[in-house]
Design an enzyme around this catalytic site. Structure first.
Site, PDB file in Angstrom:
ATOM      1  N   GLY A 243       0.757  -1.244   0.000  1.00 18.62           N
ATOM      2  CA  GLY A 243       0.000   0.000   0.000  1.00 18.62           C
ATOM      3  C   GLY A 243       0.784   1.290   0.000  1.00 18.62           C
ATOM      4  O   GLY A 243       0.187   2.368  -0.120  1.00 18.62           O
ATOM      5  N   PRO A 278       4.468  -5.099  -0.990  1.00 20.27           N
ATOM      6  CA  PRO A 278       4.402  -3.912  -1.843  1.00 20.27           C
ATOM      7  C   PRO A 278       4.185  -4.290  -3.311  1.00 20.27           C
ATOM      8  O   PRO A 278       4.744  -5.271  -3.792  1.00 20.27           O
ATOM      9  CB  PRO A 278       5.776  -3.272  -1.657  1.00 20.27           C
ATOM     10  CG  PRO A 278       6.682  -4.412  -1.328  1.00 20.27           C
ATOM     11  CD  PRO A 278       5.856  -5.395  -0.543  1.00 20.27           C
ATOM     12  N   TYR A 320     -10.466   5.672 -11.722  1.00 17.06           N
ATOM     13  CA  TYR A 320     -10.344   6.375 -10.441  1.00 17.06           C
ATOM     14  C   TYR A 320     -10.263   7.887 -10.613  1.00 17.06           C
ATOM     15  O   TYR A 320      -9.955   8.581  -9.656  1.00 17.06           O
ATOM     16  CB  TYR A 320      -9.055   5.988  -9.712  1.00 17.06           C
ATOM     17  CG  TYR A 320      -8.729   4.531  -9.588  1.00 17.06           C
ATOM     18  CD1 TYR A 320      -9.564   3.659  -8.892  1.00 17.06           C
ATOM     19  CD2 TYR A 320      -7.546   4.016 -10.117  1.00 17.06           C
ATOM     20  CE1 TYR A 320      -9.217   2.323  -8.745  1.00 17.06           C
ATOM     21  CE2 TYR A 320      -7.200   2.687  -9.972  1.00 17.06           C
ATOM     22  CZ  TYR A 320      -8.047   1.838  -9.281  1.00 17.06           C
ATOM     23  OH  TYR A 320      -7.694   0.527  -9.130  1.00 17.06           O
ATOM     24  N   CYS A 346     -14.816   4.636 -27.818  1.00 18.29           N
ATOM     25  CA  CYS A 346     -16.112   5.321 -27.860  1.00 18.29           C
ATOM     26  C   CYS A 346     -16.758   5.395 -26.485  1.00 18.29           C
ATOM     27  O   CYS A 346     -17.727   4.701 -26.189  1.00 18.29           O
ATOM     28  CB  CYS A 346     -17.022   4.618 -28.862  1.00 18.29           C
ATOM     29  SG  CYS A 346     -16.277   4.592 -30.481  1.00 18.29           S
TER      30      CYS A 346
HETATM   31  C1  LIG Z   1      -3.230  -4.971  -3.908  1.00 18.62           C
HETATM   32  C2  LIG Z   1      -2.661  -5.639  -2.721  1.00 18.62           C
HETATM   33  C3  LIG Z   1      -1.346  -5.384  -2.341  1.00 18.62           C
HETATM   34  C4  LIG Z   1      -0.452  -4.397  -3.044  1.00 18.62           C
HETATM   35  O1  LIG Z   1      -0.878  -3.093  -2.874  1.00 18.62           O
HETATM   36  P1  LIG Z   1       0.039  -1.895  -3.426  1.00 18.62           P
HETATM   37  O2  LIG Z   1      -0.755  -0.687  -3.111  1.00 18.62           O
HETATM   38  O3  LIG Z   1       0.188  -2.104  -4.891  1.00 18.62           O
HETATM   39  O4  LIG Z   1       1.337  -1.940  -2.709  1.00 18.62           O
HETATM   40  C5  LIG Z   1      -0.851  -6.067  -1.257  1.00 18.62           C
HETATM   41  N1  LIG Z   1      -1.601  -6.962  -0.565  1.00 18.62           N
HETATM   42  C6  LIG Z   1      -2.883  -7.230  -0.910  1.00 18.62           C
HETATM   43  C7  LIG Z   1      -3.650  -8.222  -0.130  1.00 18.62           C
HETATM   44  C8  LIG Z   1      -3.453  -6.584  -1.999  1.00 18.62           C
HETATM   45  O5  LIG Z   1      -4.715  -6.833  -2.327  1.00 18.62           O
END
Ligand SMILES: *Cc1c(COP(=O)(O)O)cnc(C)c1O
Length: 420
Positions: A243, A278, A320, A346
């Site tokens: 994340g 990550p 988004y 389109c």
């Molecule tokens: C999408 C996801 C990630 C990776 O998230 P990033 O924002 O790309 O780092 C990690 N763990 C889980 C469970 C996810 O669904």
């Protein structure tokens, strides 16, 4: 226009990735074209790995961010683990030479075949998202005669302060097990015959630019681990999810080193292995989407640059309302004009960027930055558009890592009804 994010930079008036001029790649491979920097991907992975050095850890790259085999193979060579969400991603990891013992399997909807295949190859853990899934894993494990390693994904109810579509750790989200129920479910898992409870974890969202939500979430997860240990249920892994954000516009996300420095103190003196997942922050800033201007057009007051890439190639802006940076590959003199960058699809939602000041002529090449993550993987064939090619650059060389899809491939597998 902002400065390009490294490893992108201007060299003699020409946008260059590592040391590969982008116009040459567009000539050779055509557009639209995804281009990634090997050096940037490897550096980002190593930044996480070395920042977490003080504690037993495993960096599990989130495959869904970019699942090209060449990229997975590079990370496998570094010793990466992988966070997967489907059997398709598992097969990719295996074909790329990844170690199944370093794979964690997330996702709210695991099917029976996916569970049995993952058991067969011996993944590290299933990150379980519901009581029903736990029951199913126990049942499948019994059938195939294996003990399934499971980790519960809890929902710590922390607001990550990001886009609602990529917030996953709030209590009304479909992800994870509510904190109030997690303890009881862990006890149930620990008592199951065909399941081994190995850990707990969370993943609260994507594109986070502050550290507090990560810290809050991990603290809640660790408090639960302490409760369980007190009841004689020790765990061997804690998963902090992924994340960490990247720079699209003017964000100043923490570095992996700052992220690690925020989390590691919470783990001081603990024995559980820390898993991080990550995705975006490994590949996001390592990639661009190259596209060529087909037409310039004015409707009323609005000016459009119609380019050969579209929402089917890069969905984030349409999905988004995401802002992606745009840089001319060879900036030209002249007064910049405000353009919307749109594709040929389109749909009025088919835009890649809006209201950007650019000096443009038809035929000009543009690079859409920060496109390495959630770019190609979300590409579709909408409007019967073949998906783009992908190229990896490294040390002045370039390698085609996915051929451009052909029209024949596009229609492969379709069948006409018999006559009459
Ligand atoms: C999408 C996801 C990630 C990776 O998230 P990033 O924002 O790309 O780092 C990690 N763990 C889980 C469970 C996810 O669904």
């Amino acid at each position: 226009m902002s400065e390009p994010t490294p490893p992108l930079h201007y060299l003699s008036g020409e946008l260059t990735l590592e040391s590969s001029p982008l116009s040459g790649l567009a000539e050779r491979y055509g557009t639209p074209l995804y281009v990634y920097s090997r050096g940037a991907i490897e550096q980002a992975w190593r930044d996480y790995d070395s920042a977490l050095d003080g504690h037993p850890h495993l960096v599990c790259y989130a495959v869904k961010a970019n699942s090209n085999l060449a990229l997975l193979n590079l990370l496998a060579r570094l010793g990466s683990g992988f966070d997967i969400v489907s059997i398709g991603e598992l097969e990719r990891v295996l074909r790329a030479g990844g170690d199944p013992a370093r794979v964690v399997f997330a996702g709210v909807g695991k099917r029976e075949e996916e569970i049995s295949r993952a058991l067969e190859v011996g993944i590290r853990s299933f990150n379980v998202e519901s009581a029903a899934e736990l029951e199913r894993i126990d049942r499948v494990a019994r059938r195939v005669g294996r003990r399934a390693p499971v980790a519960l994904r809890v929902n710590p109810d922390v607001d990550p302060g990001t886009h609602p579509y990529i917030s996953t750790g709030l209590k009304e989200s479909k992800f994870g097990i509510p904190m109030a129920e997690a303890g009881a479910l862990c006890r149930r898992a620990a008592a199951m015959e065909n399941v081994e409870l190995v850990g707990i974890g969370c993943h609260i969202g994507s594109q986070l630019t502050r550290l507090e939500p990560f810290r809050d979430a991990l603290s809640r997860v660790l408090a639960l681990a302490d409760d369980l240990a007190g009841e004689g249920i020790p765990l061997r892994q804690i998963d902090a999810g992924g994340g960490l954000g990247i720079r699209y516009r003017d964000e100043e996300p923490p570095t992996p080193a700052e992220y690690a420095a925020a989390l590691l103190p919470l783990l001081a003196g603990r024995r559980e292995t820390l898993i991080v997942e990550p995705g975006r922050s490994i590949v996001g800033n390592a990639g661009v989407l190259l596209t060529r201007v087909e037409y310039l057009k004015q409707n009323g007051e609005r000016r459009f640059a119609i380019v050969d890439a579209a929402m089917n190639d890069l969905l984030r802006p349409a999905l988004y309302d995401a802002w992606q940076p745009v840089w001319p590959v060879r900036p030209r003199q002249g007064t910049p004009i405000r353009y919307d960058l749109v594709g040929p699809v389109c749909e009025s939602g088919d835009f890649l960027a809006r209201e950007r000041e650019l000096a443009l002529e038809p035929g000009d090449l543009l690079a859409i930055g920060a496109a390495g993550a959630y770019g190609f993987v979300m590409a579709s064939n909408y409007n019967s558009r073949p998906r783009p090619a992908e190229v990896m650059v490294a040390g002045g060389g370039d390698w085609l890592i996915r051929e451009r899809e052909t029209l024949d491939e596009l229609m492969q597998g379709e069948r006409l009804l018999p006559d009459a």
